[in-house]
Scaffold this motif. Structure first.
Motif, PDB file in Angstrom:
ATOM      1  N   GLN A 157       1.307  -0.988   0.446  1.00 55.46           N
ATOM      2  CA  GLN A 157       0.217   0.181  -0.057  1.00 55.46           C
ATOM      3  C   GLN A 157       0.484   1.472   0.356  1.00 55.46           C
ATOM      4  OE1 GLN A 157      -3.764   0.647  -0.038  1.00 55.46           O
ATOM      5  NE2 GLN A 157      -3.550  -1.324  -0.936  1.00 55.46           N
ATOM      6  N   SER A 158       2.065   1.390   0.665  1.00 55.35           N
ATOM      7  CA  SER A 158       2.644   2.642   1.376  1.00 55.35           C
ATOM      8  C   SER A 158       3.631   3.011  -0.190  1.00 55.35           C
ATOM      9  CB  SER A 158       3.072   2.596   2.239  1.00 55.35           C
ATOM     10  OG  SER A 158       2.119   2.287   3.627  1.00 55.35           O
ATOM     11  N   GLY A 159       4.036   2.415  -1.024  1.00 55.47           N
ATOM     12  CA  GLY A 159       4.430   2.255  -2.112  1.00 55.47           C
ATOM     13  C   GLY A 159       6.063   2.313  -1.426  1.00 55.47           C
ATOM     14  N   LYS A 160       6.228   1.405  -0.457  1.00 54.18           N
ATOM     15  CA  LYS A 160       7.567   1.406  -0.079  1.00 54.18           C
ATOM     16  C   LYS A 160       8.770   0.891  -1.359  1.00 54.18           C
ATOM     17  CE  LYS A 160       6.120   0.855   4.761  1.00 54.18           C
ATOM     18  NZ  LYS A 160       6.876   1.577   5.218  1.00 54.18           N
ATOM     19  N   LYS A 176      15.116 -10.581  -6.742  1.00 53.46           N
ATOM     20  CA  LYS A 176      14.494  -9.724  -7.288  1.00 53.46           C
ATOM     21  C   LYS A 176      13.028  -9.125  -6.100  1.00 53.46           C
ATOM     22  CE  LYS A 176      11.827  -7.683 -11.662  1.00 53.46           C
ATOM     23  NZ  LYS A 176      10.895  -8.231 -12.401  1.00 53.46           N
ATOM     24  N   PRO A 177      12.746  -8.518  -4.954  1.00 51.61           N
ATOM     25  CA  PRO A 177      12.575  -8.376  -4.592  1.00 51.61           C
ATOM     26  C   PRO A 177      11.255  -7.987  -4.749  1.00 51.61           C
ATOM     27  CG  PRO A 177      14.251  -7.828  -3.389  1.00 51.61           C
ATOM     28  CD  PRO A 177      13.926  -8.393  -4.849  1.00 51.61           C
ATOM     29  N   SER A 178      11.406  -7.009  -5.821  1.00 54.36           N
ATOM     30  CA  SER A 178      10.034  -6.687  -6.338  1.00 54.36           C
ATOM     31  C   SER A 178       8.957  -6.874  -7.469  1.00 54.36           C
ATOM     32  CB  SER A 178      10.194  -4.850  -7.833  1.00 54.36           C
ATOM     33  OG  SER A 178      10.937  -5.820  -8.431  1.00 54.36           O
ATOM     34  N   ILE A 179       8.737  -8.086  -7.283  1.00 55.11           N
ATOM     35  CA  ILE A 179       7.356  -8.505  -7.863  1.00 55.11           C
ATOM     36  C   ILE A 179       6.858  -9.089  -6.413  1.00 55.11           C
ATOM     37  CG2 ILE A 179       9.253 -10.224  -9.869  1.00 55.11           C
ATOM     38  CD1 ILE A 179       9.173 -12.536  -7.919  1.00 55.11           C
ATOM     39  N   LEU A 180       6.876  -9.197  -5.655  1.00 57.90           N
ATOM     40  CA  LEU A 180       6.549  -9.112  -4.258  1.00 57.90           C
ATOM     41  C   LEU A 180       6.015  -8.448  -4.020  1.00 57.90           C
ATOM     42  CD1 LEU A 180       6.429 -10.702  -1.168  1.00 57.90           C
ATOM     43  CD2 LEU A 180       7.294  -9.377  -0.439  1.00 57.90           C
ATOM     44  N   GLN A 181       5.473  -7.549  -5.452  1.00 57.61           N
ATOM     45  CA  GLN A 181       5.028  -5.928  -5.093  1.00 57.61           C
ATOM     46  C   GLN A 181       4.280  -6.555  -5.957  1.00 57.61           C
ATOM     47  OE1 GLN A 181       8.254  -2.981  -3.945  1.00 57.61           O
ATOM     48  NE2 GLN A 181       6.765  -2.694  -2.217  1.00 57.61           N
TER      49      GLN A 181
END
Length: 187
Positions: free
Chosen positions: A64-67, A135-140
């Motif tokens: 949600q927070s764009g972290k 690739k942690p971004s795929i979590l988001q």
């Protein structure tokens, strides 16, 4: 040469969208405010064969927070790493046994926030998603598919009762609406 009269193109009624693979084969269950931490919600995708895929719920602060996720670690303690989980055979020998509150991983954000993701269901850890380490971004980007956290297999005799403490999609949406109202009332 005779020309054919133009026939108006019939407008095709918008066909309903085809449900995604997750929507077709999994039931979504939710655990709100895991371990009493506000908005730290988890989603459990339960397949008809009782396998549960643990993901982040849409209202989780990481989504949600764009972290920005700095890193993800499956190292729970000095003696326990979920990456060391080795499952083999029909009876899933070697699988780590998890309780509802057992930590699966820790997410570290660039703003210094740290989130511990719990299993939310009792069972054997079948696998963890090592792709989110690289690739942690795929979590988001794809939390319900490629960005899942782990796969847990509940005991057969407990497979019916694992959903007792969890919320349905509708109940979860009601919780989120109440939170939103409470947040706007206090502002």
């Amino acid at each position: 040469m005779a020309t054919q009269p133009e026939v108006p193109v019939a407008t095709v009624a918008a066909e309903p969208a085809v449900p995604s693979l997750v929507d077709r084969y999994f039931t979504r269950w939710y655990k709100a405010d895991v371990k009493g931490k506000p908005c730290e919600d988890h989603c459990i995708l339960q397949h008809s064969n009782r396998v549960c895929v643990i993901t982040l719920a849409g209202s989780h602060p990481v989504l949600q927070s764009g972290k920005t996720i700095k890193s993800i670690s499956y190292q729970i303690s000095t003696n326990c790493s979920r990456l060391q989980n080795k499952v083999s055979g029909k009876f899933k020998r070697g699988a780590q046994f998890l309780t509802e509150l057992a930590p699966l991983c820790k997410i570290y954000c660039s703003d210094g926030e740290e989130y511990t993701i719990s299993s939310c269901v009792r069972g054997r850890l079948m696998e963890v998603n090592e792709n989110i380490l690289h690739k942690p971004s795929i979590l988001q980007e794809k939390p319900s598919t490629e960005g899942y956290i782990a796969v847990v297999l509940p005991k057969f005799e407990e497979s019916k009762s694992i959903t007792e403490g969890l919320l349905t999609q509708k109940q979860y949406e009601e919780v989120v609406v109440k939170r939103t109202r409470a947040a706007t009332d206090t502002s």
